[in-house]
Design an enzyme around this catalytic site. Sequence first.
Site, PDB file in Angstrom:
ATOM      1  N   ARG A   1       1.094  15.000  12.355  1.00 33.61           N
ATOM      2  CA  ARG A   1       2.040  14.777  11.471  1.00 33.61           C
ATOM      3  C   ARG A   1       1.768  15.755  10.561  1.00 33.61           C
ATOM      4  NH1 ARG A   1      -0.243   8.404   9.485  1.00 33.61           N
ATOM      5  NH2 ARG A   1       1.496   9.058   8.494  1.00 33.61           N
TER       6      ARG A   1
ATOM      7  N   ASP B   1       5.323   0.964  12.094  1.00 33.89           N
ATOM      8  CA  ASP B   1       4.121  -0.034  11.407  1.00 33.89           C
ATOM      9  C   ASP B   1       4.322  -1.382  11.713  1.00 33.89           C
ATOM     10  OD1 ASP B   1       3.503   2.487  10.282  1.00 33.89           O
ATOM     11  OD2 ASP B   1       3.733   1.715   7.876  1.00 33.89           O
TER      12      ASP B   1
ATOM     13  N   ARG C   1      -8.610   0.028   5.433  1.00 33.19           N
ATOM     14  CA  ARG C   1      -7.621   0.907   4.527  1.00 33.19           C
ATOM     15  C   ARG C   1      -6.519  -0.457   4.351  1.00 33.19           C
ATOM     16  NH1 ARG C   1      -5.752   5.354   8.384  1.00 33.19           N
ATOM     17  NH2 ARG C   1      -4.462   5.255   6.254  1.00 33.19           N
TER      18      ARG C   1
ATOM     19  N   CYS D   1      -4.224  12.376  12.682  1.00 30.73           N
ATOM     20  CA  CYS D   1      -4.058  11.183  12.886  1.00 30.73           C
ATOM     21  C   CYS D   1      -4.174  11.404  13.999  1.00 30.73           C
ATOM     22  CB  CYS D   1      -2.972  11.461  11.758  1.00 30.73           C
ATOM     23  SG  CYS D   1      -2.618   9.477  11.347  1.00 30.73           S
TER      24      CYS D   1
ATOM     25  N   LYS E   1       0.941  -1.425  -0.427  1.00 34.37           N
ATOM     26  CA  LYS E   1       0.373  -0.087   0.141  1.00 34.37           C
ATOM     27  C   LYS E   1       1.163   1.231   0.058  1.00 34.37           C
ATOM     28  CE  LYS E   1      -1.504   1.381   4.307  1.00 34.37           C
ATOM     29  NZ  LYS E   1      -1.556   3.296   4.372  1.00 34.37           N
ATOM     30  N   ASN E   2       1.869   1.532   0.527  1.00 33.37           N
ATOM     31  CA  ASN E   2       2.183   2.335   0.659  1.00 33.37           C
ATOM     32  C   ASN E   2       3.218   2.875  -0.554  1.00 33.37           C
ATOM     33  OD1 ASN E   2       1.232   3.010   3.056  1.00 33.37           O
ATOM     34  ND2 ASN E   2       3.076   2.312   4.596  1.00 33.37           N
TER      35      ASN E   2
HETATM   36  C1  UD1 Z   1       4.754   6.969   6.230  1.00 35.15           C
HETATM   37  C2  UD1 Z   1       4.003   5.792   5.971  1.00 35.15           C
HETATM   38  C3  UD1 Z   1       3.476   5.063   7.357  1.00 35.15           C
HETATM   39  C4  UD1 Z   1       4.508   5.507   8.440  1.00 35.15           C
HETATM   40  C5  UD1 Z   1       5.288   5.760   8.149  1.00 35.15           C
HETATM   41  C6  UD1 Z   1       7.202   6.002   9.389  1.00 35.15           C
HETATM   42  C7  UD1 Z   1       2.834   6.551   3.853  1.00 35.15           C
HETATM   43  C8  UD1 Z   1       1.718   6.154   3.024  1.00 35.15           C
HETATM   44  N1  UD1 Z   1       3.337   6.132   5.107  1.00 35.15           N
HETATM   45  O1  UD1 Z   1       4.298   7.626   7.241  1.00 35.15           O
HETATM   46  O2  UD1 Z   1       2.462   4.600   6.926  1.00 35.15           O
HETATM   47  O3  UD1 Z   1       4.020   4.792   9.582  1.00 35.15           O
HETATM   48  O4  UD1 Z   1       6.350   6.407   7.215  1.00 35.15           O
HETATM   49  O5  UD1 Z   1       7.813   4.573   8.666  1.00 35.15           O
HETATM   50  O6  UD1 Z   1       4.128   5.905   3.160  1.00 35.15           O
HETATM   51  N2  UD1 Z   1       7.066  14.965  10.143  1.00 35.15           N
HETATM   52  C9  UD1 Z   1       7.630  15.728  10.928  1.00 35.15           C
HETATM   53  N3  UD1 Z   1       7.782  16.811   9.589  1.00 35.15           N
HETATM   54  C10 UD1 Z   1       7.454  16.886   8.330  1.00 35.15           C
HETATM   55  C11 UD1 Z   1       6.539  15.256   8.041  1.00 35.15           C
HETATM   56  C12 UD1 Z   1       7.170  14.536   8.674  1.00 35.15           C
HETATM   57  O7  UD1 Z   1       8.120  16.619  11.831  1.00 35.15           O
HETATM   58  O8  UD1 Z   1       6.636  17.480   6.935  1.00 35.15           O
HETATM   59  C13 UD1 Z   1       7.365  13.720  11.336  1.00 35.15           C
HETATM   60  C14 UD1 Z   1       6.726  12.235  11.595  1.00 35.15           C
HETATM   61  O9  UD1 Z   1       5.653  13.731  12.570  1.00 35.15           O
HETATM   62  C15 UD1 Z   1       6.885  11.641  12.251  1.00 35.15           C
HETATM   63  C16 UD1 Z   1       8.187  11.406  11.972  1.00 35.15           C
HETATM   64  O10 UD1 Z   1       8.530  12.949  10.668  1.00 35.15           O
HETATM   65  O11 UD1 Z   1       7.412  11.441  13.859  1.00 35.15           O
HETATM   66  C17 UD1 Z   1       8.162  10.321  10.466  1.00 35.15           C
HETATM   67  O12 UD1 Z   1       7.400  10.192   9.736  1.00 35.15           O
HETATM   68  P1  UD1 Z   1       7.292  10.432   7.882  1.00 35.15           P
HETATM   69  O13 UD1 Z   1       7.851   9.604   7.586  1.00 35.15           O
HETATM   70  O14 UD1 Z   1       6.827  11.395   7.121  1.00 35.15           O
HETATM   71  O15 UD1 Z   1       5.429   9.647   7.652  1.00 35.15           O
HETATM   72  P2  UD1 Z   1       4.400   9.634   6.832  1.00 35.15           P
HETATM   73  O16 UD1 Z   1       6.164   9.845   5.405  1.00 35.15           O
HETATM   74  O17 UD1 Z   1       3.576  10.142   7.283  1.00 35.15           O
END
Ligand code: UD1
Length: 436
Positions: A129, A320, A412, A124, A22-23
């Site tokens: 996030r 995850d 989902r 979320c 999915k991701n």
């Molecule tokens: C993706 C995955 C999710 C997984 C996560 C971490 C998808 C669709 N989702 O989520 O299933 O749990 O990676 O492996 O691929 N952060 C910031 N600022 C930003 C973006 C992120 O501070 O602009 C922080 C987040 O709050 C979190 C960390 O960075 O603490 C990692 O998040 P991120 O790797 O971005 O997760 P997602 O891409 O949302």
Amino acid sequence: MDRLVIEGGTPLKGRVPVSGAKNAALPCIAATLLTAEPVRLRHLPAVSDIRTMIKVLQSMGSQAEIEPDDEGFEFSAVLKAEGLETAELKASYELLKTMRAGFFVLGPLLGRFGRASVSLPGGCAIGARPVNLHLEALERMGAEIRIDHGYVEAQVPGGRLKGIDHTFEKVSVGATENVLMAASMASGTTILRNAAQEPEIGDLARLLVAMGASIEGIDSPVLTIHGVEVLHGCEHDIIPDRIEAGTFLCAVAAACGDVVLERVVPDHIRSLIDLLERSGCAFTEREGPNGTQLRIQRDCGQKLYAKDIITGPYPAFPTDLQAQAMAVMTQAAGISVIRETIFENRFQHAMELERLGANLRIDGSTAIVAGPAPLTGCTVMATDLRASAALVIAGMVGQGRTEVDRIYHLDRGYAGIERKLRNLGARIERVGGGKV
Ligand code: UD1
């Protein structure tokens, strides 16, 4: 509302196909916005997030042809983002409130059209996030961004983003993917440092290369992207879902049994395999007709040993799989200390596991699990996607009947999970009349 009813206490035996990731599929679908030519994506998992993502693209004018597979766990789609030049290019809150990944359209829209209007993702359950890392990089590439009525309104003066040398302040999967897509059509070279290295990013990068992008350093923390003017159509197979595969491994480890996973990349879940091996499970890998097969065995009555877990960016233990691994550790002898370092509020499954009989304590971002604890069935509530999977696993271990409510979370991200588990001998039914 659908719920799952589980009669626990049955070992799992047989073979189970792993669906496409999915991701990986979510950003790959977004990447089809980068070309007017058709892109065929195979091994898309039949889950609601993927259907929502395709709807996001259709709402902007993309065409989608869907071809289901025989078993209904996966499908192929031909996506064509033709004639979008005059479209509104707006990704609405209605679609993005249920699924954060809709935000992935921002990068490709800015890369190809130099403008986009994308709803900020909804809240979320697993913690704050933010999207600051995505926006900072895109602004540095020349996008003018303002937040207006909950939408990111972005415009590139002159129409084309420019390459930059950028170090992400924090490792982010989503920001790496969004900026990688944008940079593939920027003018000049972009260097992304401290990039996330999750296998799903490698899959997206390989799709982009098949579309004509020039990317060096795939699967490493430094990505170098030489922007091109036009990308073209192609065909691409989405990688197998390591989180779905890992969930089945946790199910067998907790409930015991002997199961072969089909179409899996063991290297993508090495941290989990190592953990379960050290806990007492046995693994065998061999090549099959549809990719690698991974067999996991844990004899019923054989002791499991408690091990500590710390989540982290790939290749560390994936956040995850933290909830599912916690369900396993409730059955392991000894004390397991589980530290969550990615999301601050990702222990919501813990209270529900306690209701099933788990013996655990939460202290900030650390969970302490004492086992083995005899679990007994009751009604529990799913709070997020992976938490739901942990409750299903615990329900299969527990004596008697467990009902897992609010399984729209599960739908989902897991394609036909109750059908797959039933094929392995689990006694599990969907009640409520909704479709899988
Ligand atoms: C993706 C995955 C999710 C997984 C996560 C971490 C998808 C669709 N989702 O989520 O299933 O749990 O990676 O492996 O691929 N952060 C910031 N600022 C930003 C973006 C992120 O501070 O602009 C922080 C987040 O709050 C979190 C960390 O960075 O603490 C990692 O998040 P991120 O790797 O971005 O997760 P997602 O891409 O949302």
